[in-house]
Design an enzyme around this catalytic site. Structure first.
Site, PDB file in Angstrom:
ATOM      1  N   ARG A 147      22.028  -0.719 -11.049  1.00 29.04           N
ATOM      2  CA  ARG A 147      22.485  -1.348  -9.820  1.00 29.04           C
ATOM      3  C   ARG A 147      23.029  -2.724 -10.162  1.00 29.04           C
ATOM      4  NH1 ARG A 147      19.011  -3.509  -4.595  1.00 29.04           N
ATOM      5  NH2 ARG A 147      18.912  -5.343  -5.921  1.00 29.04           N
ATOM      6  N   TYR A 159      20.952 -12.078  -1.736  1.00 29.63           N
ATOM      7  CA  TYR A 159      19.959 -11.040  -2.034  1.00 29.63           C
ATOM      8  C   TYR A 159      20.226 -10.383  -3.391  1.00 29.63           C
ATOM      9  CZ  TYR A 159      18.107  -6.424  -2.518  1.00 29.63           C
ATOM     10  OH  TYR A 159      17.518  -5.325  -3.065  1.00 29.63           O
ATOM     11  N   ASP A 217      24.020  -2.501  -3.581  1.00 25.71           N
ATOM     12  CA  ASP A 217      23.292  -2.578  -2.306  1.00 25.71           C
ATOM     13  C   ASP A 217      23.962  -3.622  -1.407  1.00 25.71           C
ATOM     14  OD1 ASP A 217      21.442  -2.664  -0.260  1.00 25.71           O
ATOM     15  OD2 ASP A 217      19.688  -2.734  -1.586  1.00 25.71           O
ATOM     16  N   HIS A 219      22.919  -4.271   1.553  1.00 24.74           N
ATOM     17  CA  HIS A 219      21.773  -4.876   2.246  1.00 24.74           C
ATOM     18  C   HIS A 219      22.067  -5.243   3.699  1.00 24.74           C
ATOM     19  CE1 HIS A 219      17.674  -6.701   1.702  1.00 24.74           C
ATOM     20  NE2 HIS A 219      17.641  -5.704   0.829  1.00 24.74           N
ATOM     21  N   GLU A 243      24.921   1.239  -0.982  1.00 26.90           N
ATOM     22  CA  GLU A 243      23.693   1.350  -0.188  1.00 26.90           C
ATOM     23  C   GLU A 243      23.709   0.401   1.003  1.00 26.90           C
ATOM     24  OE1 GLU A 243      20.303   0.424  -2.596  1.00 26.90           O
ATOM     25  OE2 GLU A 243      18.970   0.205  -0.884  1.00 26.90           O
ATOM     26  N   GLU A 269      16.126   2.800   3.578  1.00 24.64           N
ATOM     27  CA  GLU A 269      14.876   2.182   3.097  1.00 24.64           C
ATOM     28  C   GLU A 269      14.081   1.549   4.232  1.00 24.64           C
ATOM     29  OE1 GLU A 269      16.577  -0.593   0.261  1.00 24.64           O
ATOM     30  OE2 GLU A 269      16.047  -2.275   1.536  1.00 24.64           O
ATOM     31  N   ARG A 290      17.313   7.163   1.417  1.00 21.62           N
ATOM     32  CA  ARG A 290      16.675   6.042   0.717  1.00 21.62           C
ATOM     33  C   ARG A 290      15.241   5.782   1.137  1.00 21.62           C
ATOM     34  NH1 ARG A 290      16.562   3.832  -3.099  1.00 21.62           N
ATOM     35  NH2 ARG A 290      16.966   1.637  -2.773  1.00 21.62           N
ATOM     36  N   GLU A 346      14.903   4.780  -7.705  1.00 20.01           N
ATOM     37  CA  GLU A 346      14.926   3.338  -7.983  1.00 20.01           C
ATOM     38  C   GLU A 346      13.650   2.965  -8.744  1.00 20.01           C
ATOM     39  OE1 GLU A 346      14.665   0.880  -4.484  1.00 20.01           O
ATOM     40  OE2 GLU A 346      15.754  -0.762  -5.417  1.00 20.01           O
ATOM     41  N   TRP A 409      19.791  -9.928   6.583  1.00 18.50           N
ATOM     42  CA  TRP A 409      19.565 -10.361   5.203  1.00 18.50           C
ATOM     43  C   TRP A 409      19.552  -9.160   4.281  1.00 18.50           C
ATOM     44  CZ3 TRP A 409      15.489  -9.159   1.894  1.00 18.50           C
ATOM     45  CH2 TRP A 409      15.508  -9.868   0.647  1.00 18.50           C
TER      46      TRP A 409
HETATM   47  O1  EZ4 Z   1      15.051  -5.663  -0.192  1.00 20.42           O
HETATM   48  O2  EZ4 Z   1      12.150  -3.737  -0.915  1.00 20.42           O
HETATM   49  O3  EZ4 Z   1      17.110  -1.358  -2.624  1.00 20.42           O
HETATM   50  N1  EZ4 Z   1      16.194  -2.127  -2.611  1.00 20.42           N
HETATM   51  C1  EZ4 Z   1      16.020  -3.105  -1.711  1.00 20.42           C
HETATM   52  C2  EZ4 Z   1      14.750  -3.900  -1.816  1.00 20.42           C
HETATM   53  C3  EZ4 Z   1      14.326  -4.495  -0.468  1.00 20.42           C
HETATM   54  C4  EZ4 Z   1      12.870  -4.866  -0.529  1.00 20.42           C
HETATM   55  C5  EZ4 Z   1      12.366  -5.364   0.817  1.00 20.42           C
HETATM   56  O4  EZ4 Z   1      10.990  -5.401   0.823  1.00 20.42           O
HETATM   57  O5  EZ4 Z   1      16.851  -3.305  -0.861  1.00 20.42           O
HETATM   58  O6  EZ4 Z   1      14.877  -4.886  -2.784  1.00 20.42           O
HETATM   59 CO    CO Z   2      18.127  -1.582  -0.722  1.00 19.70          CO
END
Ligand code: EZ4
Ligand code: CO
Length: 409
Positions: A147, A159, A217, A219, A243, A269, A290, A346, A409
């Site tokens: 990743r 992030y 990601d 996010h 992602e 997730e 996820r 992951e 975030w």
């Molecule tokens: O930000 O698990 O793909 N993985 C992620 C993680 C999440 C954290 C949040 O608790 O996006 O790093």
């Molecule tokens: Co993620």
């Protein structure tokens, strides 16, 4: 067999973990993970105050019945706290059943469908040199899928970039939650990110060639049309997946993204039930699921979710950051090995103190994970070591735009 005790253990070796330990009258014990990053004590209370009293005297072999009882008797449906608590019970009961059978858990789930579990690691850097070094380090560690997360000019903290200073001046190598009294504030600018990211992937492909599976990601930070634009711009670099391109709660947003790009999409997730995926799976709007075993009601619910996804050629991409404990990771690995529609796992790697508290039997060889052959999950909790690491308040950061608006975030 009867359940005679259930204990909630909260420990904070490298970070906070919530573990449920169920004990039977035959002396067999089982472990389940109920860790919910930044909200750990709510799951500990849900379990200790409202679930443990219901477990005493039950037959631990009745896993489906216990799952349905906990889900339906609560009356209040879904939600991360409830579903993490149910997951902790469910995984502990599977651990007990597999130990009683004298088999590793994956055998009870149908046996191995593959030799090993392809894992991806988290490479990141503030610039291309640092990013290339991080990718090389991950290749040396054995990863064969990577990743890629990067800093963005004009944004101070993004992030997923391990080397950038975080609140308290520490690197956030292991994961982004910080042991601070208040959540740290980060900044965000989607247009700057969209301008920067395609060039980063072009450079990575130029350096590492076309074969290496690369993931990214988003996010939850883009609007649907921004995500569509990014997916299109990244097509030449052949991503394994993009992602969380949009905030996950709006399933229909993925329809718009999907109409514009062939970049594979992964999401879920922050989901906690199959219902969160109903439109996404039925309309084939995603390619990878996820969810974490820990946040989605355990093995019982994940198996049903992934079987539903399999009908649409959608594969697994089980969440495995460090806020999933070694118990939750082990549950994921047994499931990964057994299901037919496995995609990727992951795997971020826990710190040394966590590995001392949780004794594990998995292996990681040449890019592939394997849960090992011990009966059950293959994880033991060292309760004396756990007691040496008491809970510490910790929060995930949050974002504000330049004008002060709170942003995903
Ligand atoms: O930000 O698990 O793909 N993985 C992620 C993680 C999440 C954290 C949040 O608790 O996006 O790093
Ligand atoms: Co993620």
């Amino acid at each position: 067999m009867k359940i005679v005790a259930a204990d909630v253990v909260v420990t904070s070796p490298d970070r906070n973990f919530v573990t449920l330990k169920i004990t039977t009258d035959e002396g067999i014990t089982g472990l389940g993970d109920g860790t919910l990053n930044g909200r750990e004590l709510s799951v500990a209370s849900y379990l200790a105050d409202h679930v443990v009293p219901l477990l005493i005297g039950r037959d631990p072999h009745r896993i489906e019945d216990t799952w349905q009882f906990l889900y339906r008797s609560a009356y209040w449906r879904r939600g991360p706290v409830t579903m993490a608590a149910i997951a902790a019970v469910d995984v502990a009961l599977w651990d007990i059943k597999a130990k009683a059978a004298g088999m590793p858990l994956y055998q009870l789930l149908g046996g191995a469908s593959r030799n090993g579990i392809m894992a991806y690691g988290h490479a990141s850097g503030r610039d291309s040199q640092e990013l290339f070094d991080s990718i090389r380090r991950h290749l040396e560690m054995g990863y064969r899928s990577i990743r890629v997360q990067t800093s963005v000019p004009g944004i101070n903290a993004v992030y997923g970039v391990a080397a950038q200073p975080s609140a308290g001046g520490k690197r956030y190598d292991y994961e982004p939650a910080q042991r601070t009294a208040l959540p740290a504030e980060e900044d965000w600018d989607t247009r700057a990110y969209l301008r920067h990211l395609p060039g980063v992937f072009e450079a990575v492909r130029g350096e590492f060639g076309p074969e290496l599976p690369l993931l990214h990601d988003g996010h939850h930070r883009m609007t649907p049309i921004q995500a569509a634009k990014l997916g299109k711009a990244l097509e030449p670099y052949d991503l394994f997946w993009l992602e969380d391109c949009t905030p996950a709660e709006n399933q229909e947003a993925l329809r718009l993204v999907r109409q514009h790009t062939t970049t594979p999409l992964a999401i879920g997730e922050v989901f906690n039930t199959v219902w969160d995926y109903q439109t996404l799976i039925r309309e084939q709007l995603i390619d990878y699921v996820r969810s974490a075993v820990t946040h989605t009601g355990g093995i019982t619910a994940m198996r049903k979710l992934l079987d539903y996804a399999a009908q649409y050629q959608i594969k697994s991409g089980i969440h495995g950051p460090t806020d999933i404990s070694p118990v939750g990771m082990a549950a994921a690995l047994h499931l990964d090995l057994a299901i037919h529609n496995f995609g990727i796992q992951e795997y971020m790697q826990h710190g040394p103190a966590t590995n001392e508290v949780f004794r594990q039997s998995f292996s990681f060889t040449d890019g592939y994970l394997h849960p090992g052959e011990l009966p059950g999950l293959g994880v033991e909790l060292d309760e004396e070591a756990a007691a040496r690491f008491p809970y510490q308040p910790a929060y995930l950061p949050f974002n504000r735009l330049k004008d002060g608006t709170v942003h995903d975030w």
